[in-house]
Write a protein that holds these residues in place. Structure first.
Motif, PDB file in Angstrom:
ATOM      1  N   GLU A  58      12.939  -3.417  59.697  1.00  0.00           N
ATOM      2  CA  GLU A  58      12.637  -4.020  61.007  1.00  0.00           C
ATOM      3  C   GLU A  58      13.698  -5.072  61.279  1.00  0.00           C
ATOM      4  O   GLU A  58      13.978  -5.898  60.420  1.00  0.00           O
ATOM      5  CB  GLU A  58      11.233  -4.648  60.964  1.00  0.00           C
ATOM      6  CG  GLU A  58      10.931  -5.652  62.060  1.00  0.00           C
ATOM      7  CD  GLU A  58      11.073  -5.092  63.463  1.00  0.00           C
ATOM      8  OE1 GLU A  58      10.536  -4.008  63.749  1.00  0.00           O
ATOM      9  OE2 GLU A  58      11.767  -5.741  64.290  1.00  0.00           O
ATOM     10  N   ASP A  59      14.282  -5.030  62.488  1.00  0.00           N
ATOM     11  CA  ASP A  59      15.397  -5.959  62.725  1.00  0.00           C
ATOM     12  C   ASP A  59      14.943  -7.405  62.937  1.00  0.00           C
ATOM     13  O   ASP A  59      15.693  -8.330  62.695  1.00  0.00           O
ATOM     14  CB  ASP A  59      16.322  -5.480  63.854  1.00  0.00           C
ATOM     15  CG  ASP A  59      15.685  -5.484  65.221  1.00  0.00           C
ATOM     16  OD1 ASP A  59      14.453  -5.495  65.285  1.00  0.00           O
ATOM     17  OD2 ASP A  59      16.418  -5.449  66.227  1.00  0.00           O
ATOM     18  N   HIS A  60      13.695  -7.618  63.373  1.00  0.00           N
ATOM     19  CA  HIS A  60      13.229  -9.001  63.555  1.00  0.00           C
ATOM     20  C   HIS A  60      12.810  -9.612  62.207  1.00  0.00           C
ATOM     21  O   HIS A  60      12.619  -8.889  61.235  1.00  0.00           O
ATOM     22  CB  HIS A  60      12.060  -9.047  64.535  1.00  0.00           C
ATOM     23  CG  HIS A  60      12.481  -8.808  65.948  1.00  0.00           C
ATOM     24  ND1 HIS A  60      12.505  -7.552  66.506  1.00  0.00           N
ATOM     25  CD2 HIS A  60      12.921  -9.661  66.906  1.00  0.00           C
ATOM     26  CE1 HIS A  60      12.940  -7.647  67.748  1.00  0.00           C
ATOM     27  NE2 HIS A  60      13.199  -8.910  68.025  1.00  0.00           N
TER      28      HIS A  60
ATOM     29  N   HIS B 240       5.646  -6.672  73.216  1.00  0.00           N
ATOM     30  CA  HIS B 240       6.091  -6.123  74.508  1.00  0.00           C
ATOM     31  C   HIS B 240       5.090  -5.036  74.911  1.00  0.00           C
ATOM     32  O   HIS B 240       5.441  -3.868  75.028  1.00  0.00           O
ATOM     33  CB  HIS B 240       7.524  -5.583  74.418  1.00  0.00           C
ATOM     34  CG  HIS B 240       7.741  -4.644  73.275  1.00  0.00           C
ATOM     35  ND1 HIS B 240       8.304  -5.033  72.103  1.00  0.00           N
ATOM     36  CD2 HIS B 240       7.420  -3.352  73.104  1.00  0.00           C
ATOM     37  CE1 HIS B 240       8.337  -4.023  71.265  1.00  0.00           C
ATOM     38  NE2 HIS B 240       7.802  -2.976  71.854  1.00  0.00           N
TER      39      HIS B 240
ATOM     40  N   GLY C 260       0.928  -4.408  76.879  1.00  0.00           N
ATOM     41  CA  GLY C 260      -0.301  -4.917  77.501  1.00  0.00           C
ATOM     42  C   GLY C 260      -1.434  -4.994  76.493  1.00  0.00           C
ATOM     43  O   GLY C 260      -2.462  -5.600  76.747  1.00  0.00           O
TER      44      GLY C 260
ATOM     45  N   ASP D 102       8.508   5.496  71.387  1.00  0.00           N
ATOM     46  CA  ASP D 102       9.440   5.249  72.506  1.00  0.00           C
ATOM     47  C   ASP D 102      10.843   5.769  72.178  1.00  0.00           C
ATOM     48  O   ASP D 102      11.585   6.161  73.080  1.00  0.00           O
ATOM     49  CB  ASP D 102       9.534   3.747  72.802  1.00  0.00           C
ATOM     50  CG  ASP D 102       8.339   3.215  73.607  1.00  0.00           C
ATOM     51  OD1 ASP D 102       7.322   3.937  73.711  1.00  0.00           O
ATOM     52  OD2 ASP D 102       8.423   2.091  74.114  1.00  0.00           O
TER      53      ASP D 102
HETATM   54  C1  LIG Z   1       5.025  -4.790  79.336  1.00  0.00           C
HETATM   55  C2  LIG Z   1       4.557  -3.567  78.594  1.00  0.00           C
HETATM   56  C3  LIG Z   1       3.207  -3.292  78.534  1.00  0.00           C
HETATM   57  C4  LIG Z   1       2.750  -2.164  77.819  1.00  0.00           C
HETATM   58  N1  LIG Z   1       1.400  -1.963  77.708  1.00  0.00           N
HETATM   59  C5  LIG Z   1       0.931  -0.964  76.935  1.00  0.00           C
HETATM   60  C6  LIG Z   1      -0.457  -0.839  76.674  1.00  0.00           C
HETATM   61  O1  LIG Z   1      -1.274  -1.660  77.094  1.00  0.00           O
HETATM   62  N2  LIG Z   1      -0.886   0.208  75.913  1.00  0.00           N
HETATM   63  C7  LIG Z   1       0.000   1.106  75.380  1.00  0.00           C
HETATM   64  O2  LIG Z   1      -0.443   2.054  74.704  1.00  0.00           O
HETATM   65  N3  LIG Z   1       1.323   0.983  75.588  1.00  0.00           N
HETATM   66  C8  LIG Z   1       1.822  -0.039  76.335  1.00  0.00           C
HETATM   67  N4  LIG Z   1       3.182  -0.194  76.483  1.00  0.00           N
HETATM   68  C9  LIG Z   1       4.078   0.722  75.798  1.00  0.00           C
HETATM   69  C10 LIG Z   1       4.062   0.430  74.282  1.00  0.00           C
HETATM   70  O3  LIG Z   1       4.281  -0.943  74.059  1.00  0.00           O
HETATM   71  C11 LIG Z   1       5.131   1.251  73.578  1.00  0.00           C
HETATM   72  O4  LIG Z   1       5.031   2.600  73.981  1.00  0.00           O
HETATM   73  C12 LIG Z   1       4.958   1.149  72.049  1.00  0.00           C
HETATM   74  O5  LIG Z   1       5.109  -0.173  71.612  1.00  0.00           O
HETATM   75  C13 LIG Z   1       5.978   2.040  71.370  1.00  0.00           C
HETATM   76  O6  LIG Z   1       5.907   1.824  69.988  1.00  0.00           O
HETATM   77  P1  LIG Z   1       7.153   2.159  69.091  1.00  0.00           P
HETATM   78  O7  LIG Z   1       6.705   1.865  67.687  1.00  0.00           O
HETATM   79  O8  LIG Z   1       7.712   3.478  69.410  1.00  0.00           O
HETATM   80  O9  LIG Z   1       8.275   1.102  69.495  1.00  0.00           O
HETATM   81  P2  LIG Z   1       8.267  -0.480  69.452  1.00  0.00           P
HETATM   82  O10 LIG Z   1       6.886  -1.023  69.490  1.00  0.00           O
HETATM   83  O11 LIG Z   1       9.226  -0.905  70.517  1.00  0.00           O
HETATM   84  O12 LIG Z   1       8.864  -0.833  68.028  1.00  0.00           O
HETATM   85  C14 LIG Z   1      10.235  -0.600  67.745  1.00  0.00           C
HETATM   86  C15 LIG Z   1      10.626  -1.536  66.624  1.00  0.00           C
HETATM   87  O13 LIG Z   1      11.919  -1.159  66.131  1.00  0.00           O
HETATM   88  C16 LIG Z   1      12.689  -2.329  65.926  1.00  0.00           C
HETATM   89  N5  LIG Z   1      14.105  -1.947  66.026  1.00  0.00           N
HETATM   90  C17 LIG Z   1      14.811  -1.616  67.147  1.00  0.00           C
HETATM   91  N6  LIG Z   1      16.085  -1.315  66.836  1.00  0.00           N
HETATM   92  C18 LIG Z   1      16.195  -1.451  65.479  1.00  0.00           C
HETATM   93  C19 LIG Z   1      17.283  -1.292  64.559  1.00  0.00           C
HETATM   94  N7  LIG Z   1      18.516  -0.933  64.964  1.00  0.00           N
HETATM   95  N8  LIG Z   1      17.034  -1.515  63.247  1.00  0.00           N
HETATM   96  C20 LIG Z   1      15.796  -1.898  62.816  1.00  0.00           C
HETATM   97  N9  LIG Z   1      14.746  -2.075  63.643  1.00  0.00           N
HETATM   98  C21 LIG Z   1      14.941  -1.853  64.970  1.00  0.00           C
HETATM   99  C22 LIG Z   1      12.231  -3.266  67.046  1.00  0.00           C
HETATM  100  O14 LIG Z   1      12.502  -4.624  66.716  1.00  0.00           O
HETATM  101  C23 LIG Z   1      10.740  -2.983  67.087  1.00  0.00           C
HETATM  102  O15 LIG Z   1      10.016  -3.815  66.213  1.00  0.00           O
HETATM  103  C24 LIG Z   1       3.675  -1.304  77.189  1.00  0.00           C
HETATM  104  C25 LIG Z   1       5.038  -1.577  77.260  1.00  0.00           C
HETATM  105  C26 LIG Z   1       5.486  -2.706  77.944  1.00  0.00           C
HETATM  106  C27 LIG Z   1       6.965  -3.008  77.984  1.00  0.00           C
END
Ligand SMILES: Cc1cc2nc3c(=O)[nH]c(=O)nc-3n(C[C@H](O)[C@H](O)[C@H](O)COP(=O)(O)OP(=O)(O)OC[C@H]3O[C@@H](n4cnc5c(N)ncnc54)[C@H](O)[C@@H]3O)c2cc1C
Length: 381
Positions: free
Chosen positions: A4-6, A14, A16, A253
């Motif tokens: 995780e980069d953070h 990020h 809701g 995502d």
């Molecule tokens: C304002 C907002 C409101 C939303 N509300 C909802 C909601 O209510 N319900 C819902 O289901 N969805 C909601 N979504 C969508 C939801 O947040 C995302 O679809 C979900 O978080 C995707 O999860 P993920 O694990 O794919 O990515 P993320 O949660 O984005 O996690 C990706 C992780 O990878 C890390 N990362 C990135 N690049 C690198 C790298 N090069 N090396 C190492 N680590 C890295 C990041 O720091 C992050 O921690 C919302 C989105 C936004 C922007």
């Protein structure tokens, strides 16, 4: 190995923060109390003229950063190691007569890391789609469109336990605004819009003309200083063309998996991650890391996830309507939209036909169906 980069898991938030009960069931998640902020009853959709209709289905508003930390802790209990402040920036193929994995490099003391299989869960950054190249140096995927989402935490927000989703295109172009209630009177009040540069201004204007105007905005508990607004971007072009490659799978995502109308993504992200993990474990056990072996992964998610294009057509048809037409359509819906069966939909169609026959030519049927597809059953939230 989880990187995780953070410097901590889950922040900045990020999201809701809502997730349906159905999602938790389908993922077999037994949420501990401390990650649940509030139990909710479903979604109330509020149309431009104020008409309100409900999509009742039980669910949760999370403290999302605590939820993500809990998931990471579960992974550690199952044998994973977590490495914070580790940012992946490049990957080179390891060949040993045949494909044998990836040599990953980046910022962080564990690098370089050799991995048999990489699961890209980097969110909207979609790091592997950019760094991994196909023949002739073409990136694995071209980046699609994203929309901006942002919100404030507010205090003493009145609620009856529904998520309020305002479809008010004047403030949220091809998007919507929300009030997502949390514990102790807290709530996330925000929006998602295709008009990225105007996102903050539009949210402030919306707050100014609603009952939210009187309420206090505070930074969320995990944010110590700076602007109280928080949010991010959401991919809206649908699943990427290539969600797997030799020794690589994209989830969440990073694969473009979000729901078209209300842009929920947590359920899709977690479900795709389960498929990718199971595929990776089986492939490693068999000693075959090739794209051909991992091709089962896109088959699994394509079988399970609802057809993106179909829902997108519904969303586009909805936003082709004027505010007045949208409100008229809404007034023809039953108060409870979650169990509109075939006869319920036919009734709405009939009412519309009587009131405004011309609306039939504006693809009102797909617009209407978009709400059905936004339910938890269809990975809407
Ligand atoms: C304002 C907002 C409101 C939303 N509300 C909802 C909601 O209510 N319900 C819902 O289901 N969805 C909601 N979504 C969508 C939801 O947040 C995302 O679809 C979900 O978080 C995707 O999860 P993920 O694990 O794919 O990515 P993320 O949660 O984005 O996690 C990706 C992780 O990878 C890390 N990362 C990135 N690049 C690198 C790298 N090069 N090396 C190492 N680590 C890295 C990041 O720091 C992050 O921690 C919302 C989105 C936004 C922007």
């Amino acid at each position: 190995m989880l990187i995780e980069d953070h410097s901590e898991i889950g922040t900045p938030v990020h999201c809701g923060e809502c997730i349906s009960g159905l999602a938790c069931e389908s993922l077999d998640l037994d949420l501990p109390d401390h990650v649940i902020s509030k139990r909710v009853h479903g979604i109330r959709v509020i149309f431009p003229d104020g008409t309100e209709k409900r999509l009742t289905e039980e669910g949760y508003v999370l403290e999302k950063h605590l939820f993500e930390r809990w998931i990471a802790d579960e992974a550690v209990s199952a044998g994973a190691s977590v490495h914070l402040s580790h940012k992946l920036s490049s990957m080179k193929r390891v060949e040993n007569g045949r494909f044998a994995g990836w040599m990953c490099d980046g910022k962080g003391e564990q690098f370089p890391i050799q991995a048999k299989i990489v699961i890209d869960a980097s969110g909207v950054a979609a790091v592997c789609s950019k760094t991994v190249k196909l023949e002739q140096g073409v990136p694995l995927n071209t980046m699609g469109k994203v929309v901006a989402g942002m919100q404030y935490e507010m205090l003493e927000v009145p609620t009856d336990g529904y998520l309020d989703f305002y479809i008010w295109p004047k403030y949220a172009e091809k998007g919507y605004l929300w009030m997502i209630p949390k514990c102790d009177g807290r709530a996330n009040v925000g929006l998602v819009t295709e008009d990225r540069p105007r996102a903050k201004k539009a949210l402030d204007e919306f707050i100014e003309i609603t009952h939210f105007k009187e309420l206090e905005q505070v930074p969320p508990p995990w944010k110590e200083k700076g602007n109280p607004a928080f949010g991010g971007t959401i991919p809206i072009s649908g699943p990427f063309e290539n969600t797997h490659h030799d020794g690589l799978m994209l989830v969440g995502d990073a694969a473009g998996f979000t729901s078209p109308l209300f842009e929920g993504g947590s359920h899709l992200a977690l479900k795709s991650a389960v498929y990718a993990a199971e595929t990776a474990a089986a492939a490693i056990a068999e000693g075959d890391l090739s794209a051909e072996r991992l091709a089962i992964y896109p088959e699994l998610w394509k079988d399970e996830f609802p057809p993106y294009d179909k829902i997108l057509r519904g969303k586009n048809a909805l936003f082709d309507l004027t505010d007045e037409e949208m409100s008229l359509m809404a007034r023809c819906f039953p108060d409870e939209m979650s169990n509109m069966g075939v006869s319920g939909k036919a009734m709405v169609g009939l009412r519309l036909l009587v009131r405004r026959p011309g609306l039939y030519f504006k693809r009102i049927v797909p617009a209407m169906l978009a709400f059905g597809y936004s339910r938890a059953k269809y990975y809407g939230w």
